[in-house]
Design a protein around this motif. Structure first.
Motif, PDB file in Angstrom:
ATOM      1  N   VAL A  45       0.847  -0.898   0.255  1.00  0.00           N
ATOM      2  CA  VAL A  45       0.294  -0.324   0.409  1.00  0.00           C
ATOM      3  C   VAL A  45       1.334   1.285   0.456  1.00  0.00           C
ATOM      4  O   VAL A  45       1.676   0.795   0.685  1.00  0.00           O
ATOM      5  CB  VAL A  45      -0.962   0.433   1.712  1.00  0.00           C
ATOM      6  CG1 VAL A  45      -2.045   1.229   1.178  1.00  0.00           C
ATOM      7  CG2 VAL A  45      -1.756  -1.155   1.339  1.00  0.00           C
ATOM      8  N   ALA A  46       0.602   1.992  -0.786  1.00  0.00           N
ATOM      9  CA  ALA A  46       1.222   3.078  -1.089  1.00  0.00           C
ATOM     10  C   ALA A  46       1.069   4.148   0.511  1.00  0.00           C
ATOM     11  O   ALA A  46       0.667   4.449   0.812  1.00  0.00           O
ATOM     12  CB  ALA A  46       0.788   4.646  -1.848  1.00  0.00           C
ATOM     13  N   THR A  47       2.312   4.535   0.650  1.00  0.00           N
ATOM     14  CA  THR A  47       2.872   4.735   2.292  1.00  0.00           C
ATOM     15  C   THR A  47       1.778   6.289   2.006  1.00  0.00           C
ATOM     16  O   THR A  47       1.133   6.732   3.219  1.00  0.00           O
ATOM     17  CB  THR A  47       4.673   5.774   2.167  1.00  0.00           C
ATOM     18  OG1 THR A  47       5.390   4.164   2.462  1.00  0.00           O
ATOM     19  CG2 THR A  47       4.547   6.110   2.971  1.00  0.00           C
ATOM     20  N   GLU A  48       2.211   7.231   1.230  1.00  0.00           N
ATOM     21  CA  GLU A  48       1.068   8.682   1.852  1.00  0.00           C
ATOM     22  C   GLU A  48      -0.292   8.070   1.408  1.00  0.00           C
ATOM     23  O   GLU A  48      -1.445   8.922   1.902  1.00  0.00           O
ATOM     24  CB  GLU A  48       1.057   9.304  -0.558  1.00  0.00           C
ATOM     25  CG  GLU A  48       2.318   9.740  -0.428  1.00  0.00           C
ATOM     26  CD  GLU A  48       3.157   8.488  -1.426  1.00  0.00           C
ATOM     27  OE1 GLU A  48       4.473   8.818  -1.990  1.00  0.00           O
ATOM     28  OE2 GLU A  48       3.244   7.352  -1.386  1.00  0.00           O
ATOM     29  N   CYS A  62      -5.922   1.414  -3.892  1.00  0.00           N
ATOM     30  CA  CYS A  62      -5.669   2.039  -4.759  1.00  0.00           C
ATOM     31  C   CYS A  62      -3.902   1.756  -5.262  1.00  0.00           C
ATOM     32  O   CYS A  62      -3.303   1.586  -4.441  1.00  0.00           O
ATOM     33  CB  CYS A  62      -5.779   3.256  -4.769  1.00  0.00           C
ATOM     34  SG  CYS A  62      -6.161   4.458  -6.158  1.00  0.00           S
ATOM     35  N   ILE A  63      -3.511   1.662  -6.279  1.00  0.00           N
ATOM     36  CA  ILE A  63      -2.578   1.480  -7.083  1.00  0.00           C
ATOM     37  C   ILE A  63      -1.817   2.595  -7.127  1.00  0.00           C
ATOM     38  O   ILE A  63      -0.363   2.966  -8.114  1.00  0.00           O
ATOM     39  CB  ILE A  63      -2.062   0.109  -7.922  1.00  0.00           C
ATOM     40  CG1 ILE A  63      -2.916   0.314  -8.544  1.00  0.00           C
ATOM     41  CG2 ILE A  63      -2.240  -0.627  -6.891  1.00  0.00           C
ATOM     42  CD1 ILE A  63      -2.620  -1.150  -9.507  1.00  0.00           C
ATOM     43  N   TYR A 140      -7.024  -1.131  -8.311  1.00  0.00           N
ATOM     44  CA  TYR A 140      -8.045  -0.080  -8.602  1.00  0.00           C
ATOM     45  C   TYR A 140      -6.909   1.131  -8.699  1.00  0.00           C
ATOM     46  O   TYR A 140      -5.990   0.971  -7.672  1.00  0.00           O
ATOM     47  CB  TYR A 140      -9.192   0.260  -8.172  1.00  0.00           C
ATOM     48  CG  TYR A 140      -8.726   0.789  -6.801  1.00  0.00           C
ATOM     49  CD1 TYR A 140      -9.272   2.283  -6.979  1.00  0.00           C
ATOM     50  CD2 TYR A 140     -10.163  -0.404  -6.001  1.00  0.00           C
ATOM     51  CE1 TYR A 140      -9.011   2.353  -5.891  1.00  0.00           C
ATOM     52  CE2 TYR A 140      -9.807   0.057  -4.635  1.00  0.00           C
ATOM     53  CZ  TYR A 140      -9.716   1.533  -4.554  1.00  0.00           C
ATOM     54  OH  TYR A 140     -10.053   1.799  -3.435  1.00  0.00           O
ATOM     55  N   TYR A 141      -6.885   1.371  -9.952  1.00  0.00           N
ATOM     56  CA  TYR A 141      -6.955   3.265 -10.105  1.00  0.00           C
ATOM     57  C   TYR A 141      -7.676   3.865 -10.051  1.00  0.00           C
ATOM     58  O   TYR A 141      -8.846   3.794 -10.772  1.00  0.00           O
ATOM     59  CB  TYR A 141      -6.129   3.364 -12.385  1.00  0.00           C
ATOM     60  CG  TYR A 141      -4.541   2.471 -12.017  1.00  0.00           C
ATOM     61  CD1 TYR A 141      -3.786   3.090 -11.593  1.00  0.00           C
ATOM     62  CD2 TYR A 141      -4.690   1.687 -12.856  1.00  0.00           C
ATOM     63  CE1 TYR A 141      -2.310   1.947 -12.424  1.00  0.00           C
ATOM     64  CE2 TYR A 141      -4.191   0.616 -13.371  1.00  0.00           C
ATOM     65  CZ  TYR A 141      -2.579   0.846 -12.961  1.00  0.00           C
ATOM     66  OH  TYR A 141      -1.445   0.480 -13.201  1.00  0.00           O
ATOM     67  N   PRO A 151     -14.142  -3.105 -12.831  1.00  0.00           N
ATOM     68  CA  PRO A 151     -13.398  -3.363 -11.724  1.00  0.00           C
ATOM     69  C   PRO A 151     -11.976  -2.780 -12.645  1.00  0.00           C
ATOM     70  O   PRO A 151     -11.642  -2.667 -13.767  1.00  0.00           O
ATOM     71  CB  PRO A 151     -13.742  -4.818 -12.621  1.00  0.00           C
ATOM     72  CG  PRO A 151     -14.722  -4.937 -12.880  1.00  0.00           C
ATOM     73  CD  PRO A 151     -15.060  -3.579 -13.471  1.00  0.00           C
ATOM     74  N   GLY A 152     -10.947  -2.578 -11.634  1.00  0.00           N
ATOM     75  CA  GLY A 152      -9.809  -1.716 -11.901  1.00  0.00           C
ATOM     76  C   GLY A 152     -10.025  -0.651 -11.629  1.00  0.00           C
ATOM     77  O   GLY A 152      -8.660   0.201 -11.400  1.00  0.00           O
ATOM     78  N   PHE A 153     -10.773   0.526 -12.315  1.00  0.00           N
ATOM     79  CA  PHE A 153     -11.086   1.830 -12.406  1.00  0.00           C
ATOM     80  C   PHE A 153     -12.216   2.066 -11.414  1.00  0.00           C
ATOM     81  O   PHE A 153     -13.446   2.321 -12.237  1.00  0.00           O
ATOM     82  CB  PHE A 153     -11.466   2.017 -13.873  1.00  0.00           C
ATOM     83  CG  PHE A 153     -10.108   1.259 -14.616  1.00  0.00           C
ATOM     84  CD1 PHE A 153      -8.483   1.812 -14.910  1.00  0.00           C
ATOM     85  CD2 PHE A 153     -10.120   0.184 -14.843  1.00  0.00           C
ATOM     86  CE1 PHE A 153      -7.788   1.111 -15.408  1.00  0.00           C
ATOM     87  CE2 PHE A 153      -9.388  -0.682 -15.825  1.00  0.00           C
ATOM     88  CZ  PHE A 153      -8.068   0.117 -16.141  1.00  0.00           C
ATOM     89  N   LEU A 154     -11.554   3.148 -10.473  1.00  0.00           N
ATOM     90  CA  LEU A 154     -12.679   3.741  -9.366  1.00  0.00           C
ATOM     91  C   LEU A 154     -12.726   4.918  -9.855  1.00  0.00           C
ATOM     92  O   LEU A 154     -12.161   5.833  -9.815  1.00  0.00           O
ATOM     93  CB  LEU A 154     -12.523   3.182  -8.024  1.00  0.00           C
ATOM     94  CG  LEU A 154     -12.940   4.409  -6.563  1.00  0.00           C
ATOM     95  CD1 LEU A 154     -14.507   3.343  -6.930  1.00  0.00           C
ATOM     96  CD2 LEU A 154     -12.365   3.962  -5.593  1.00  0.00           C
ATOM     97  N   ALA A 155     -14.303   5.410  -9.993  1.00  0.00           N
ATOM     98  CA  ALA A 155     -14.792   6.823 -10.699  1.00  0.00           C
ATOM     99  C   ALA A 155     -15.193   7.114  -9.643  1.00  0.00           C
ATOM    100  O   ALA A 155     -15.953   6.652  -9.004  1.00  0.00           O
ATOM    101  CB  ALA A 155     -15.294   6.710 -11.936  1.00  0.00           C
ATOM    102  N   PRO A 156     -16.117   8.364  -9.461  1.00  0.00           N
ATOM    103  CA  PRO A 156     -16.686   9.457  -8.640  1.00  0.00           C
ATOM    104  C   PRO A 156     -18.025   8.524  -9.008  1.00  0.00           C
ATOM    105  O   PRO A 156     -18.450   8.440 -10.169  1.00  0.00           O
ATOM    106  CB  PRO A 156     -16.094  11.001  -8.761  1.00  0.00           C
ATOM    107  CG  PRO A 156     -15.571  10.537  -9.922  1.00  0.00           C
ATOM    108  CD  PRO A 156     -14.768   9.261 -10.766  1.00  0.00           C
TER     109      PRO A 156
END
Length: 295
Positions: A45-48, A62-63, A140-141, A151-156
């Motif tokens: 998981v990203a540090t941020e 989230c990647i 997901y991005y 799947p793989g892409f999270l939109a608002p």
């Protein structure tokens, strides 16, 4: 269409260009791009995200973030139509993926300015030659509303405020489950906007392209993204990166024409079941955020 991604080979350059100093340097820099524009680490998981309670654990899967940006194109008059949106400017539409450390992890160059963002993503995914780094299961991005929530892409959530400028004033603080989700999503996805801000501030050539051959122009954004990454990896005190370090910074990009282009979404070949699964995943994240939101 001759498209170019970050892991290109030298074969994209014409042999006639080999004696030109500019093209020699451009080719070498793009070759370096194959080494330092790399997919994100999908095993951690990203540090941020981990270090920020606004995002963790809600966005732990989230990647990175995806978006397109428009850079100037210098095109012969008789070939300009595909390069124009609703503005008079001729542009290239460059699709990029970035990590939350402000590194570009994938770059697709070569689409005319009139190309739809979701169409570019579709072609990146469908064509194995593009070597798009697809997320692992449940990962997901982050994407904006110009893309499908799949799947793989999270939109608002659509129909709700989303962009940070909409929440800037105190009286416009997010209200309700979907707006709160959109605000957190936008704040985290803002990293891609800040990456573009650094990129265009550092490389004025992206705002006013010289009349190089079209094939050469396609490689210039990749070279710029390569140098961007090299500086980020080797100089953590770089002034431009520091200037764009605020996650809530609103990047006013007068050279990004995407808001003026056709934003209709091109649906990918995804089953309704998979779309429903991603909709449920978004609802779950929104519910978790809302349950801890203090207003």
């Amino acid at each position: 269409m001759d498209l170019i991604q970050d892991n290109h080979s030298d074969d994209g350059f014409d042999s006639d260009d080999d004696d030109d100093a500019f093209n020699k340097v451009l080719r070498k820099v793009c070759k370096l791009g194959g080494e330092i524009i790399r997919p994100p680490n999908m095993d951690t998981v990203a540090t941020e995200i981990v270090s920020n309670s606004k995002y963790y654990p809600f966005f732990k899967d989230c990647i990175g973030a995806i978006d397109g940006t428009h850079v100037a194109a210098s095109i012969p008059q008789n070939e300009q139509i595909p390069f124009r949106g609703r503005k008079t400017n001729t542009t290239w539409n460059i699709m990029c993926v970035c990590s939350f450390d402000m590194l570009f992890t994938y770059v697709m160059s070569g689409w005319e300015g009139s190309a739809n963002d979701s169409r570019i993503l579709q072609e990146c995914i469908k064509n194995p030659e593009n070597k798009f780094p697809m997320p692992k299961r449940d990962q997901y991005y982050l994407v904006d509303s110009g893309y499908s929530n799949m799947p793989g892409f999270l939109a608002p959530f659509r129909g709700q405020r989303y962009h940070l400028r909409d929440f800037r004033e105190r009286r416009h603080r997010p209200r309700g489950r979907e707006e709160v989700f959109n605000y957190r999503h936008s704040s985290l996805r803002n990293v891609i906007e800040r990456c573009f801000g650094v990129l265009k501030a550092r490389f004025p050539i992206l705002k006013q392209m010289p009349p190089y051959p079209i094939k050469t122009q396609k490689y210039i954004p990749i070279a710029c993204c390569t140098v961007h990454n090299y500086i980020r990896l080797n100089d953590r005190e770089d002034d431009l990166f520091n200037d764009f370090s605020n996650e809530l910074m609103i990047v006013e990009d007068t050279h990004n024409f995407s808001a003026n282009l056709q934003r209709d979404i091109i649906e990918l070949d995804v089953s309704r079941q998979h779309l429903r699964e991603m909709a449920r995943a978004r609802d779950d994240i929104a519910n978790q955020i809302w349950a801890t939101f203090e207003g």
